[in-house]
Design a protein around this motif. Sequence first.
Motif, PDB file in Angstrom:
ATOM      1  N   SER A 197       0.815  -1.209   0.000  1.00  0.00           N
ATOM      2  CA  SER A 197       0.000   0.000   0.000  1.00  0.00           C
ATOM      3  C   SER A 197       0.851   1.263   0.000  1.00  0.00           C
ATOM      4  CB  SER A 197      -0.935  -0.006   1.217  1.00  0.00           C
ATOM      5  OG  SER A 197      -0.163  -0.030   2.403  1.00  0.00           O
ATOM      6  N   GLN A 198       2.106   1.170   0.433  1.00  0.00           N
ATOM      7  CA  GLN A 198       2.945   2.352   0.561  1.00  0.00           C
ATOM      8  C   GLN A 198       3.872   2.562  -0.627  1.00  0.00           C
ATOM      9  OE1 GLN A 198       4.951   2.033   4.294  1.00  0.00           O
ATOM     10  NE2 GLN A 198       3.104   2.283   5.504  1.00  0.00           N
ATOM     11  N   THR A 199       3.932   1.632  -1.552  1.00  0.00           N
ATOM     12  CA  THR A 199       4.807   1.777  -2.706  1.00  0.00           C
ATOM     13  C   THR A 199       4.029   1.542  -3.988  1.00  0.00           C
ATOM     14  OG1 THR A 199       5.455  -0.547  -2.630  1.00  0.00           O
ATOM     15  CG2 THR A 199       6.851   1.002  -1.437  1.00  0.00           C
ATOM     16  N   THR A 200       4.512   2.140  -5.041  1.00  0.00           N
ATOM     17  CA  THR A 200       3.863   1.927  -6.334  1.00  0.00           C
ATOM     18  C   THR A 200       4.419   0.655  -6.961  1.00  0.00           C
ATOM     19  OG1 THR A 200       5.545   3.132  -7.572  1.00  0.00           O
ATOM     20  CG2 THR A 200       3.698   4.430  -6.681  1.00  0.00           C
ATOM     21  N   SER A 201       3.733   0.199  -7.974  1.00  0.00           N
ATOM     22  CA  SER A 201       4.171  -0.988  -8.697  1.00  0.00           C
ATOM     23  C   SER A 201       5.561  -0.767  -9.284  1.00  0.00           C
ATOM     24  CB  SER A 201       3.166  -1.319  -9.801  1.00  0.00           C
ATOM     25  OG  SER A 201       3.564  -2.460 -10.504  1.00  0.00           O
ATOM     26  N   LEU A 246       8.917  -2.947  -8.598  1.00  0.00           N
ATOM     27  CA  LEU A 246       9.674  -3.576  -9.681  1.00  0.00           C
ATOM     28  C   LEU A 246      11.127  -3.091  -9.698  1.00  0.00           C
ATOM     29  CD1 LEU A 246       6.992  -3.633 -12.508  1.00  0.00           C
ATOM     30  CD2 LEU A 246       7.865  -5.569 -11.187  1.00  0.00           C
ATOM     31  N   GLN A 247      11.349  -1.829  -9.351  1.00  0.00           N
ATOM     32  CA  GLN A 247      12.726  -1.339  -9.247  1.00  0.00           C
ATOM     33  C   GLN A 247      13.458  -2.055  -8.116  1.00  0.00           C
ATOM     34  OE1 GLN A 247      11.956   2.872  -8.887  1.00  0.00           O
ATOM     35  NE2 GLN A 247      12.352   3.241 -11.056  1.00  0.00           N
ATOM     36  N   ASN A 248      12.754  -2.320  -7.029  1.00  0.00           N
ATOM     37  CA  ASN A 248      13.331  -3.068  -5.915  1.00  0.00           C
ATOM     38  C   ASN A 248      13.686  -4.486  -6.363  1.00  0.00           C
ATOM     39  OD1 ASN A 248      14.154  -3.580  -3.279  1.00  0.00           O
ATOM     40  ND2 ASN A 248      12.132  -4.240  -2.649  1.00  0.00           N
ATOM     41  N   VAL A 249      12.823  -5.098  -7.174  1.00  0.00           N
ATOM     42  CA  VAL A 249      13.104  -6.438  -7.705  1.00  0.00           C
ATOM     43  C   VAL A 249      14.353  -6.393  -8.579  1.00  0.00           C
ATOM     44  CG1 VAL A 249      12.287  -8.202  -9.331  1.00  0.00           C
ATOM     45  CG2 VAL A 249      10.753  -7.339  -7.571  1.00  0.00           C
ATOM     46  N   GLU A 250      14.460  -5.346  -9.375  1.00  0.00           N
ATOM     47  CA  GLU A 250      15.634  -5.206 -10.238  1.00  0.00           C
ATOM     48  C   GLU A 250      16.917  -5.160  -9.399  1.00  0.00           C
ATOM     49  OE1 GLU A 250      17.144  -2.388 -13.911  1.00  0.00           O
ATOM     50  OE2 GLU A 250      15.731  -1.562 -12.452  1.00  0.00           O
ATOM     51  N   LYS A 251      16.885  -4.416  -8.294  1.00  0.00           N
ATOM     52  CA  LYS A 251      18.052  -4.336  -7.410  1.00  0.00           C
ATOM     53  C   LYS A 251      18.368  -5.707  -6.800  1.00  0.00           C
ATOM     54  CE  LYS A 251      17.287   0.492  -6.211  1.00  0.00           C
ATOM     55  NZ  LYS A 251      16.780   1.417  -5.201  1.00  0.00           N
ATOM     56  N   ARG A 252      17.308  -6.445  -6.444  1.00  0.00           N
ATOM     57  CA  ARG A 252      17.526  -7.769  -5.864  1.00  0.00           C
ATOM     58  C   ARG A 252      18.093  -8.737  -6.901  1.00  0.00           C
ATOM     59  NH1 ARG A 252      12.235  -9.317  -2.763  1.00  0.00           N
ATOM     60  NH2 ARG A 252      11.305  -8.040  -4.376  1.00  0.00           N
ATOM     61  N   ASP A 259      12.069 -14.739  -3.028  1.00  0.00           N
ATOM     62  CA  ASP A 259      11.456 -13.425  -2.795  1.00  0.00           C
ATOM     63  C   ASP A 259      11.135 -12.724  -4.111  1.00  0.00           C
ATOM     64  OD1 ASP A 259      11.706 -13.856  -0.080  1.00  0.00           O
ATOM     65  OD2 ASP A 259      13.484 -12.573   0.147  1.00  0.00           O
ATOM     66  N   ILE A 260      12.048 -12.826  -5.051  1.00  0.00           N
ATOM     67  CA  ILE A 260      11.846 -12.210  -6.366  1.00  0.00           C
ATOM     68  C   ILE A 260      10.645 -12.854  -7.056  1.00  0.00           C
ATOM     69  CG2 ILE A 260      12.826 -12.000  -8.694  1.00  0.00           C
ATOM     70  CD1 ILE A 260      15.592 -11.655  -7.242  1.00  0.00           C
ATOM     71  N   GLN A 261      10.567 -14.173  -7.036  1.00  0.00           N
ATOM     72  CA  GLN A 261       9.439 -14.874  -7.649  1.00  0.00           C
ATOM     73  C   GLN A 261       8.118 -14.446  -7.020  1.00  0.00           C
ATOM     74  OE1 GLN A 261      10.591 -18.985  -7.077  1.00  0.00           O
ATOM     75  NE2 GLN A 261      11.225 -19.180  -9.221  1.00  0.00           N
ATOM     76  N   LEU A 262       8.088 -14.359  -5.701  1.00  0.00           N
ATOM     77  CA  LEU A 262       6.871 -13.967  -5.000  1.00  0.00           C
ATOM     78  C   LEU A 262       6.442 -12.557  -5.400  1.00  0.00           C
ATOM     79  CD1 LEU A 262       4.746 -14.570  -2.785  1.00  0.00           C
ATOM     80  CD2 LEU A 262       6.341 -13.551  -1.159  1.00  0.00           C
ATOM     81  N   THR A 263       7.391 -11.640  -5.410  1.00  0.00           N
ATOM     82  CA  THR A 263       7.076 -10.256  -5.765  1.00  0.00           C
ATOM     83  C   THR A 263       6.579 -10.169  -7.201  1.00  0.00           C
ATOM     84  OG1 THR A 263       8.737  -9.447  -4.223  1.00  0.00           O
ATOM     85  CG2 THR A 263       7.978  -7.903  -5.890  1.00  0.00           C
ATOM     86  N   LEU A 264       7.244 -10.879  -8.109  1.00  0.00           N
ATOM     87  CA  LEU A 264       6.822 -10.838  -9.510  1.00  0.00           C
ATOM     88  C   LEU A 264       5.436 -11.454  -9.687  1.00  0.00           C
ATOM     89  CD1 LEU A 264      10.149 -11.617 -11.389  1.00  0.00           C
ATOM     90  CD2 LEU A 264       8.955  -9.423 -11.206  1.00  0.00           C
ATOM     91  N   ARG A 265       5.156 -12.541  -8.979  1.00  0.00           N
ATOM     92  CA  ARG A 265       3.802 -13.134  -9.039  1.00  0.00           C
ATOM     93  C   ARG A 265       2.752 -12.131  -8.578  1.00  0.00           C
ATOM     94  NH1 ARG A 265       5.691 -18.084  -6.292  1.00  0.00           N
ATOM     95  NH2 ARG A 265       6.468 -19.388  -7.957  1.00  0.00           N
ATOM     96  N   GLU A 266       3.037 -11.437  -7.475  1.00  0.00           N
ATOM     97  CA  GLU A 266       2.091 -10.440  -6.955  1.00  0.00           C
ATOM     98  C   GLU A 266       1.893  -9.306  -7.944  1.00  0.00           C
ATOM     99  OE1 GLU A 266       3.805  -9.308  -3.223  1.00  0.00           O
ATOM    100  OE2 GLU A 266       3.207 -11.156  -2.230  1.00  0.00           O
ATOM    101  N   GLU A 267       2.980  -8.865  -8.571  1.00  0.00           N
ATOM    102  CA  GLU A 267       2.875  -7.777  -9.548  1.00  0.00           C
ATOM    103  C   GLU A 267       2.092  -8.216 -10.782  1.00  0.00           C
ATOM    104  OE1 GLU A 267       3.607  -4.543  -9.116  1.00  0.00           O
ATOM    105  OE2 GLU A 267       3.987  -5.266  -7.105  1.00  0.00           O
ATOM    106  N   ILE A 268       2.330  -9.436 -11.233  1.00  0.00           N
ATOM    107  CA  ILE A 268       1.594  -9.955 -12.390  1.00  0.00           C
ATOM    108  C   ILE A 268       0.122 -10.083 -12.048  1.00  0.00           C
ATOM    109  CG2 ILE A 268       1.255 -11.998 -13.836  1.00  0.00           C
ATOM    110  CD1 ILE A 268       4.364 -12.333 -13.724  1.00  0.00           C
ATOM    111  N   LYS A 269      -0.164 -10.585 -10.852  1.00  0.00           N
ATOM    112  CA  LYS A 269      -1.557 -10.733 -10.420  1.00  0.00           C
ATOM    113  C   LYS A 269      -2.242  -9.368 -10.342  1.00  0.00           C
ATOM    114  CE  LYS A 269      -4.390 -12.497  -6.679  1.00  0.00           C
ATOM    115  NZ  LYS A 269      -4.406 -13.011  -5.323  1.00  0.00           N
ATOM    116  N   SER A 270      -1.564  -8.381  -9.779  1.00  0.00           N
ATOM    117  CA  SER A 270      -2.182  -7.054  -9.670  1.00  0.00           C
ATOM    118  C   SER A 270      -2.330  -6.416 -11.045  1.00  0.00           C
ATOM    119  CB  SER A 270      -1.391  -6.144  -8.730  1.00  0.00           C
ATOM    120  OG  SER A 270      -0.175  -5.744  -9.310  1.00  0.00           O
ATOM    121  N   ALA A 271      -1.416  -6.714 -11.961  1.00  0.00           N
ATOM    122  CA  ALA A 271      -1.546  -6.180 -13.323  1.00  0.00           C
ATOM    123  C   ALA A 271      -2.735  -6.821 -14.025  1.00  0.00           C
ATOM    124  CB  ALA A 271      -0.265  -6.429 -14.120  1.00  0.00           C
TER     125      ALA A 271
END
Length: 115
Positions: free
Chosen positions: A5-9, A13-19, A58-70
Motif C-alpha cells: 500500500s505504501q509503494t507503487t508498482s 519492480l525497481q526493488n526487484v531489479e536491485k535484488r 522473494d523475487i518470484q513472489l514479488t513478480l507473481r504479486e505484480e503480475i496478479k495485480s496487473a
Amino acid sequence: MYPQSQTTSLQRLQNVEKRIVRVLELAGGVMEEMGNPSGPRKELVNGSCGEFMQSVKDIQLTLREEIKSACEYRPFEKCDYVPRISNEICCKKLEYVIAQIDEMKQTIEGYGDAS
C-alpha cells in the motif's frame, strides 16, 4: 520488502531489479570462490547459496504479486460501451417482441371479426 500500500508498482519492480543484481553478484561471488586456487571456503559458499535461494524465492513472489495485480487492473473499467451496447440490444429485442405482439393482436382481432 515494503508494504504494497505504501509503494507503487514501479517502485516494487525497481526493488526487484536491485535484488536481481544482488543475486547475480552472489552467483558471481560463488563462482569466484569455486575457482579459488586454495579451494572454496565452505561457509562462504553455503551462506551465499542460502542468500541466493532466498532472494530468488522473494523475487518470484514479488513478480507473481505484480503480475496478479496487473491482471486485476482494468484500464477501461469506466468505459460504458458494454452496458450501452447491451441496452441497445435489449431495446431492439423489445421492439421485436412488441412487433410480434402487435401481429398476434391483429391476428386475434381478425378471428374475432371473422366470426
